[in-house]
Scaffold this motif. Sequence first.
Motif, PDB file in Angstrom:
ATOM      1  N   LEU A  28      11.957  17.430  29.533  1.00 38.74           N
ATOM      2  CA  LEU A  28      12.796  16.235  29.537  1.00 38.74           C
ATOM      3  C   LEU A  28      12.157  15.116  30.348  1.00 38.74           C
ATOM      4  CD1 LEU A  28      16.333  17.858  29.960  1.00 38.74           C
ATOM      5  CD2 LEU A  28      15.315  16.910  27.886  1.00 38.74           C
ATOM      6  N   ALA A  29      11.531  15.458  31.474  1.00 39.34           N
ATOM      7  CA  ALA A  29      10.810  14.442  32.262  1.00 39.34           C
ATOM      8  C   ALA A  29       9.668  13.852  31.447  1.00 39.34           C
ATOM      9  CB  ALA A  29      10.278  15.064  33.553  1.00 39.34           C
ATOM     10  N   GLY A  30       8.982  14.707  30.694  1.00 36.77           N
ATOM     11  CA  GLY A  30       7.919  14.222  29.823  1.00 36.77           C
ATOM     12  C   GLY A  30       8.445  13.251  28.783  1.00 36.77           C
ATOM     13  N   ALA A  31       9.653  13.502  28.281  1.00 33.91           N
ATOM     14  CA  ALA A  31      10.247  12.611  27.285  1.00 33.91           C
ATOM     15  C   ALA A  31      10.519  11.228  27.871  1.00 33.91           C
ATOM     16  CB  ALA A  31      11.549  13.217  26.756  1.00 33.91           C
ATOM     17  N   VAL A  32      10.952  11.184  29.128  1.00 31.86           N
ATOM     18  CA  VAL A  32      11.196   9.898  29.785  1.00 31.86           C
ATOM     19  C   VAL A  32       9.894   9.101  29.901  1.00 31.86           C
ATOM     20  CG1 VAL A  32      11.911   8.788  31.932  1.00 31.86           C
ATOM     21  CG2 VAL A  32      13.196  10.745  31.057  1.00 31.86           C
ATOM     22  N   PHE A  33       8.841   9.753  30.369  1.00 34.05           N
ATOM     23  CA  PHE A  33       7.544   9.074  30.491  1.00 34.05           C
ATOM     24  C   PHE A  33       7.015   8.656  29.112  1.00 34.05           C
ATOM     25  CE2 PHE A  33       7.125  11.472  34.620  1.00 34.05           C
ATOM     26  CZ  PHE A  33       7.117  10.343  35.424  1.00 34.05           C
ATOM     27  N   MET A  34       7.262   9.470  28.094  1.00 30.06           N
ATOM     28  CA  MET A  34       6.820   9.126  26.745  1.00 30.06           C
ATOM     29  C   MET A  34       7.489   7.849  26.259  1.00 30.06           C
ATOM     30  SD  MET A  34       7.248  11.208  23.139  1.00 30.06           S
ATOM     31  CE  MET A  34       6.371  12.657  23.712  1.00 30.06           C
ATOM     32  N   SER A  35       8.785   7.720  26.518  1.00 29.33           N
ATOM     33  CA  SER A  35       9.516   6.545  26.081  1.00 29.33           C
ATOM     34  C   SER A  35       8.976   5.280  26.733  1.00 29.33           C
ATOM     35  CB  SER A  35      11.001   6.714  26.415  1.00 29.33           C
ATOM     36  OG  SER A  35      11.717   5.552  26.106  1.00 29.33           O
ATOM     37  N   LEU A  36       8.800   5.328  28.051  1.00 26.10           N
ATOM     38  CA  LEU A  36       8.288   4.163  28.766  1.00 26.10           C
ATOM     39  C   LEU A  36       6.852   3.850  28.350  1.00 26.10           C
ATOM     40  CD1 LEU A  36       9.712   4.984  32.311  1.00 26.10           C
ATOM     41  CD2 LEU A  36      10.555   3.268  30.701  1.00 26.10           C
ATOM     42  N   GLY A  37       6.047   4.897  28.196  1.00 22.02           N
ATOM     43  CA  GLY A  37       4.661   4.689  27.786  1.00 22.02           C
ATOM     44  C   GLY A  37       4.558   4.058  26.415  1.00 22.02           C
ATOM     45  N   ALA A  38       5.399   4.481  25.489  1.00 19.81           N
ATOM     46  CA  ALA A  38       5.383   3.917  24.132  1.00 19.81           C
ATOM     47  C   ALA A  38       5.711   2.433  24.158  1.00 19.81           C
ATOM     48  CB  ALA A  38       6.375   4.663  23.247  1.00 19.81           C
ATOM     49  N   GLN A  39       6.696   2.054  24.979  1.00 23.06           N
ATOM     50  CA  GLN A  39       7.091   0.648  25.032  1.00 23.06           C
ATOM     51  C   GLN A  39       5.957  -0.228  25.564  1.00 23.06           C
ATOM     52  OE1 GLN A  39      10.472   0.026  23.917  1.00 23.06           O
ATOM     53  NE2 GLN A  39       9.430  -1.913  23.601  1.00 23.06           N
ATOM     54  N   TYR A  40       5.305   0.233  26.621  1.00 18.86           N
ATOM     55  CA  TYR A  40       4.215  -0.550  27.211  1.00 18.86           C
ATOM     56  C   TYR A  40       2.991  -0.578  26.295  1.00 18.86           C
ATOM     57  CZ  TYR A  40       6.517  -1.307  31.696  1.00 18.86           C
ATOM     58  OH  TYR A  40       7.370  -1.729  32.669  1.00 18.86           O
ATOM     59  N   GLN A  41       2.675   0.530  25.652  1.00 14.84           N
ATOM     60  CA  GLN A  41       1.536   0.523  24.737  1.00 14.84           C
ATOM     61  C   GLN A  41       1.802  -0.380  23.535  1.00 14.84           C
ATOM     62  OE1 GLN A  41       0.121   4.456  23.597  1.00 14.84           O
ATOM     63  NE2 GLN A  41      -1.427   4.314  25.200  1.00 14.84           N
ATOM     64  N   HIS A  42       3.021  -0.354  23.025  1.00 13.62           N
ATOM     65  CA  HIS A  42       3.380  -1.222  21.904  1.00 13.62           C
ATOM     66  C   HIS A  42       3.184  -2.682  22.287  1.00 13.62           C
ATOM     67  CE1 HIS A  42       6.247  -3.471  19.306  1.00 13.62           C
ATOM     68  NE2 HIS A  42       5.804  -2.633  18.384  1.00 13.62           N
ATOM     69  N   ARG A  43       3.603  -3.037  23.491  1.00 15.59           N
ATOM     70  CA  ARG A  43       3.425  -4.407  23.954  1.00 15.59           C
ATOM     71  C   ARG A  43       1.945  -4.761  24.047  1.00 15.59           C
ATOM     72  NH1 ARG A  43       5.783  -5.814  29.741  1.00 15.59           N
ATOM     73  NH2 ARG A  43       7.611  -4.905  28.759  1.00 15.59           N
ATOM     74  N   GLY A  44       1.142  -3.819  24.551  1.00 21.87           N
ATOM     75  CA  GLY A  44      -0.291  -4.073  24.668  1.00 21.87           C
ATOM     76  C   GLY A  44      -0.958  -4.269  23.317  1.00 21.87           C
ATOM     77  N   VAL A  45      -0.577  -3.453  22.320  1.00 24.47           N
ATOM     78  CA  VAL A  45      -1.163  -3.588  20.985  1.00 24.47           C
ATOM     79  C   VAL A  45      -0.797  -4.939  20.376  1.00 24.47           C
ATOM     80  CG1 VAL A  45      -1.062  -2.709  18.621  1.00 24.47           C
ATOM     81  CG2 VAL A  45      -1.302  -1.124  20.527  1.00 24.47           C
TER      82      VAL A  45
END
Length: 342
Positions: A28-45
């Motif tokens: 579940l902790a991994g899922a939280v980091f995945m969500s935040l990471g996806a948002q920031y990577q999407h912004r970077g792309v």
Amino acid sequence: MNGAEVVGDQLVGAFQNPGLLLGIPLALAGAVFMSLGAQYQHRGVEKVELLSGADGANGLSVDQIKRLLTRPSWLLGTLMLALAIICQLAALVQAPLIVVQPLGAIALVMTTLLNARISGHSPTKQSITAIACCVGGIFLFVFFAAIFATEQEIDERQLFVILAVLLVVIIILGAFWLILRHRMRALFYVIGAGILYGFVATLAKVVIKRVQAGDFEWVTVVCVIALLAAAAVGAYFVQTAYSSGPPDLVIAGLTVVDPLIAVLIGMVVLGEAAAAPWWVLIIFAVAGAIAVWGVVGLARFHPQVLSDSQELGIARGSDETPRSDSSTSPGPQRSTGSENAQ
């Protein structure tokens, strides 16, 4: 003993398993980091697309990939995804593969809420229904997987089967990309990445178990190489998907397709569901079908996707407001002079 008594006894036993009690919170902790990471990577792309002046929907160019490596938002997202992977690997050490992998669906709910706030595209009734199918199907699956999943020793024959299937998958996906990449959209890249990450999770589990057993021979090295290759191709697919679809669509595909592939490998090749009765296998199939239907529905009815294709009259959040790199407004068309200076 009837089915209800079996489930009851298995459920009590599952929650007495210290590995599950530790593995599930880590996942579940991994899922939280995945969500935040996806948002920031999407912004970077999106920022890289804006600065390069080229659309990456048909595949990111070498120049765009180089630019990603210098974007603070993309690097922060990558760091968070690295933390998600660490949590996921730690969870795999503690709990069976088919229990840990589906819990990533929590990331979908978080990413949907974050993206709605950031982009200004509030979820519609159809997209909420699709998300509910994704999460509901996966959690129905994980509930019964937690009860009946059992870990088995992995022999070399099973390992070679996994590696051979992975090689075929990479060849097929590569051929589709080379031939049809100008017609592919986010759903292809999301499904492709999900399939590859399912193999990554499986191989990671194999490598962890072999290292724990002190069995680090040439076969283990081959597994590590295959893992890295699948992860690299999957990462490229994910970044390309970000350029042609919203982050919650990407996460929806990954959190459904990834665990389904990992689960199929765990059930068919590794025998982790060998103790499950036939009716549980039917539940697995129904739950998986519901989750996949949710991903397809989200790809069709996501408000941001419909807005981009002019099928739904939704205002584009903050089109008229200049944003900096710390902005929360996605979209290559939101270009300003101050953004290009960054």
